[in-house]
Design a protein around this motif. Structure first.
Motif, PDB file in Angstrom:
ATOM      1  N   SER A  25       0.840  -1.192   0.000  1.00 30.53           N
ATOM      2  CA  SER A  25       0.000   0.000   0.000  1.00 30.53           C
ATOM      3  C   SER A  25       0.872   1.238   0.000  1.00 30.53           C
ATOM      4  O   SER A  25       2.045   1.188   0.366  1.00 30.53           O
ATOM      5  CB  SER A  25      -0.938   0.010   1.223  1.00 30.53           C
ATOM      6  N   SER A  29       1.508   0.575  -7.930  1.00 34.04           N
ATOM      7  CA  SER A  29       2.108  -0.705  -8.315  1.00 34.04           C
ATOM      8  C   SER A  29       2.568  -0.706  -9.765  1.00 34.04           C
ATOM      9  O   SER A  29       3.458  -1.468 -10.143  1.00 34.04           O
ATOM     10  CB  SER A  29       1.119  -1.849  -8.083  1.00 34.04           C
ATOM     11  N   ASN A  77      -3.773  -5.653  -4.302  1.00 31.07           N
ATOM     12  CA  ASN A  77      -2.432  -5.110  -4.041  1.00 31.07           C
ATOM     13  C   ASN A  77      -1.580  -6.113  -3.273  1.00 31.07           C
ATOM     14  O   ASN A  77      -0.882  -5.751  -2.308  1.00 31.07           O
ATOM     15  CB  ASN A  77      -2.515  -3.790  -3.281  1.00 31.07           C
TER      16      ASN A  77
END
Length: 128
Positions: A25, A29, A77
């Protein structure tokens, strides 16, 4: 705030399997490849494998190729390291990292930069 949190480590018998997870986080990405590294006691940290942001390219170190695989779920994620046929020499602290490198003919070439992020690591112990 950037966070990489590994989980899934533990004690397993030789020949067994484990799946490590890395929840990421605080950063985009798309800007990074995701890598797994490990460090055994008294040894330097070594590259285990990497995956690009789309998940379309993966690579693994020769020492784990065919036994370990990397995947990612961008909706969550999260990056995974599936480890099978574990050996005592796989015992180490495993780290995930958001890294930058180069992909060339199916291999990943890690390039250490100042803009990379690392998790705290998770212990994997393989008993004989």
């Amino acid at each position: 705030q950037v966070q990489l949190v590994e989980s899934g480590g533990g004690l397993v018998q030789a020949g067994g399997s484990l799946r490590l997870s890395c929840a990421a986080s605080g950063f985009s990405s798309r800007d990074y490849d995701m890598g797994w590294f490990r460090q055994a006691p008294g040894k330097e940290r070594e590259f285990v494998g990497a995956i690009n942001w789309s998940g379309g390219s993966t690579d693994a170190a020769d020492s784990v190729k065919g036994r370990f695989s990397i995947s990612r779920d961008n909706a969550k994620n999260t990056v995974y390291l599936q480890m099978s046929s574990l050996k005592p020499e796989d015992t180490a602290v495993y780290f995930c990292a958001a890294i930058k490198g180069a992909w060339y003919v199916g291999r990943y070439y890690y390039q250490k930069t100042a803009s990379e992020y690392w998790g705290q690591g998770t212990q994997v112990t393989v008993s004989s």
